[in-house]
Scaffold this motif. Structure first.
Motif, mmCIF file in Angstrom:
data_model
loop_
_atom_site.group_PDB
_atom_site.id
_atom_site.type_symbol
_atom_site.label_atom_id
_atom_site.label_comp_id
_atom_site.label_asym_id
_atom_site.label_seq_id
_atom_site.Cartn_x
_atom_site.Cartn_y
_atom_site.Cartn_z
ATOM 1 N N UNK A 96 24.235 -111.433 2.708
ATOM 2 C CA UNK A 96 23.712 -112.615 3.384
ATOM 3 C C UNK A 96 24.007 -112.543 4.876
ATOM 4 N N UNK A 97 23.054 -112.955 5.677
ATOM 5 C CA UNK A 97 23.268 -112.981 7.113
ATOM 6 C C UNK A 97 22.595 -111.817 7.809
ATOM 7 N N UNK A 98 22.476 -111.881 9.140
ATOM 8 C CA UNK A 98 21.717 -110.879 9.898
ATOM 9 C C UNK A 98 22.413 -109.535 10.035
ATOM 10 N N UNK A 99 23.717 -109.450 9.747
ATOM 11 C CA UNK A 99 24.450 -108.213 9.985
ATOM 12 C C UNK A 99 24.522 -107.310 8.762
ATOM 13 N N UNK A 100 23.811 -107.657 7.713
ATOM 14 C CA UNK A 100 23.851 -106.838 6.510
ATOM 15 C C UNK A 100 23.142 -105.512 6.700
ATOM 16 N N UNK A 101 23.346 -104.567 5.770
ATOM 17 C CA UNK A 101 22.681 -103.266 5.875
ATOM 18 C C UNK A 101 21.175 -103.404 5.801
ATOM 19 N N UNK A 102 20.489 -102.618 6.604
ATOM 20 C CA UNK A 102 19.028 -102.639 6.622
ATOM 21 C C UNK A 102 18.532 -101.382 7.320
ATOM 22 N N UNK A 103 17.259 -101.080 7.148
ATOM 23 C CA UNK A 103 16.655 -99.953 7.849
ATOM 24 C C UNK A 103 16.531 -100.321 9.321
ATOM 25 N N UNK A 104 17.137 -99.531 10.191
ATOM 26 C CA UNK A 104 17.185 -99.870 11.617
ATOM 27 C C UNK A 104 16.018 -99.293 12.405
ATOM 28 N N UNK A 105 15.217 -98.452 11.788
ATOM 29 C CA UNK A 105 14.089 -97.860 12.502
ATOM 30 C C UNK A 105 13.629 -96.593 11.806
ATOM 31 N N UNK A 106 12.562 -96.013 12.290
ATOM 32 C CA UNK A 106 12.017 -94.797 11.690
ATOM 33 C C UNK A 106 12.905 -93.595 11.996
ATOM 34 N N UNK A 107 12.631 -92.491 11.308
ATOM 35 C CA UNK A 107 13.325 -91.238 11.594
ATOM 36 C C UNK A 107 12.896 -90.718 12.963
ATOM 37 N N UNK A 108 13.779 -90.024 13.666
ATOM 38 C CA UNK A 108 13.436 -89.566 15.018
ATOM 39 C C UNK A 108 12.476 -88.383 15.013
ATOM 40 N N UNK A 109 11.686 -88.291 16.062
ATOM 41 C CA UNK A 109 10.937 -87.071 16.319
ATOM 42 C C UNK A 109 11.917 -85.994 16.777
ATOM 43 N N UNK A 110 11.485 -84.756 16.763
ATOM 44 C CA UNK A 110 12.387 -83.665 17.138
ATOM 45 C C UNK A 110 12.839 -83.818 18.589
ATOM 46 N N UNK A 111 14.152 -83.996 18.778
ATOM 47 C CA UNK A 111 14.721 -84.114 20.121
ATOM 48 C C UNK A 111 14.321 -85.366 20.870
ATOM 49 N N UNK A 112 13.848 -86.375 20.167
ATOM 50 C CA UNK A 112 13.263 -87.555 20.807
ATOM 51 C C UNK A 112 14.227 -88.274 21.746
ATOM 52 N N UNK A 113 15.505 -88.312 21.412
ATOM 53 C CA UNK A 113 16.446 -89.120 22.185
ATOM 54 C C UNK A 113 17.476 -88.271 22.930
#
Length: 408
Positions: A379-396
């Motif tokens: 319960x609440x906003x801090x629970x586990x969840x998918x945070x975003x898509x998988x990265x592209x190669x070397x994206x970040x």
């Protein structure tokens, strides 16, 4: 939950899930890939509409940031070691020889930073007689113990369909990592979390692995089909019951159904045969059996195993006329000890999982794609969840170098 944690992820398809779980909990997980990309990017399933997109990668690398490193260039290896020095946790499933060659092994990294938590995922552990053995998913299942009972009679064991030995190991690695981080809060020192996939799958089936310790060294699945051992499995679900007597075909798939007997669970089977009797699907003598006292009747010789086979044949013919949904509905209403065996289409369309918010939504190319989502409902906003898509190669790469190392 883990927003304060920096995790450097040096894993391939054998360890991706560990970082995914930590990312779901809020950690900043940076997935490192070699210059040619992670081998996990070629792991099936590969959708027919996009054969270069691995749903394995998109699922297990979701929520991470991506950095590319050319391990053949000394300056990039040195930069990778600096990233390890800026991390709170390093997770790896890379080969030991590769890690030691580049100074990325736990001993080298922790000599420089004793507070670092290093989690290592491998087939047989970081050390020991089998540490350097080659492996596959099938090898790990065989070495860990669960493969032996995965059979009918004296037939060869059946391969576990979807590779998952390392998923057990990676999940254990995530738990071990969090325990090590928690302990560091008290001691100020890190640890090496050494996870063996062989041990992980052994623990996952501990009851069967320990069977010989309690004298169960001749389970029925090791005997010739049709041979009577004199043992009566009263639960209908234990190792003494072949899989062919627990998995039943129905009109649109299969169901798990146990013909239990004895005072503890025989009542469930009475309910099943009452259903068959209502629809005229079982001979009257069998319909009148009380499965709570059936073991005594078998021991006395009043009933034989041939009689049991006749009852099973009636159940088999009856279920072939029922759908999974009909069987599941009857199980709930009539209190039957059974469950529909879901295939992937059933799971993808499950209203129960949809209602619980199991699925995560990510953008892959120009499509919105559902992937398996949070590991727990908190319960609440801090629970586990998918945070975003998988990265592209070397994206970040550039932004991570700036944030972690202060590079312009």
């Amino acid at each position: 939950m883990l927003e304060h944690l920096r995790v450097l992820d040096l894993t391939d398809e054998r360890g991706l899930l560990c970082g995914r779980l930590l990312a779901d909990l809020g950690a900043d997980v940076v997935q490192v890939e070699p210059a040619g990309g992670s081998t996990a990017r070629q792991a099936p399933p590969l959708p027919g509409t996009s054969p270069t997109t691995s749903m394995f990668w998109e699922t297990y690398a979701a929520g991470k940031r991506g950095v590319a490193v050319d391990l053949d260039r000394a300056e990039e290896v040195a930069r990778l070691r600096r990233l390890a020095g800026a991390a709170d946790v390093v997770v790896t499933s890379w080969p030991r020889a590769l890690l030691e060659r580049h100074g990325l092994d736990p001993a080298t990294l922790r000599a420089e930073r004793p507070e670092l938590v290093c989690t290592v995922i491998s087939a047989f552990g970081w050390d020991g007689p089998k540490a350097a053995y080659a492996d596959t998913d099938l090898v790990v299942w065989a070495a860990g113990g669960p493969l032996a009972p995965h059979r009918d009679g004296d037939l060869p064991p059946l391969r576990i369909s979807v590779p998952q030995a390392y998923l057990h190991a990676a999940a254990d690695a995530a738990a071990g990592t969090m325990l090590a981080v928690l302990a560091r809060g008290t001691s100020g020192r890190g640890q090496v979390v050494d996870v063996s996939a062989q041990e992980a799958v052994g623990v996952a089936t501990l009851a069967r692995v320990l069977a010989t310790a309690v004298g169960d060294d001749h389970p029925e699945w090791q005997t010739t089909p049709g041979q009577r051992t004199g043992r009566t499995d009263q639960s209908g679900s234990g190792a003494a019951t072949p899989n062919s007597l627990k998995k039943w075909h129905c009109a649109d798939g299969m169901v798990e159904l146990h013909l239990s007997m004895g005072p503890a669970a025989g009542g469930f089977t009475n309910n099943l045969f009452a259903w068959l009797a209502e629809e005229g699907a079982v001979p009257e003598p069998i319909a009148a059996w009380d499965w709570k006292v059936l073991p005594e009747r078998l021991v006395s010789g009043e009933l034989t195993h041939d009689d049991l086979d006749e009852a099973r044949a009636a159940v088999r013919a009856f279920l072939l006329r029922k759908t999974k949904a009909e069987v599941l509905d009857a199980a709930i209403r009539r209190r039957l000890l059974c469950m529909a065996i879901f295939d992937m289409a059933d799971i993808a369309g499950s209203p129960h999982l949809e209602e619980r918010g199991f699925w995560g939504q990510v953008d892959i190319g120009d499509q919105d794609v559902r992937i398996p989502g949070r590991i727990a409902r908190v319960r609440g906003p801090e629970g586990p969840r998918v945070r975003g898509r998988a990265p592209l190669h070397g994206e970040h790469t550039d932004v991570v170098l700036k944030e972690w190392l202060g590079q312009p």
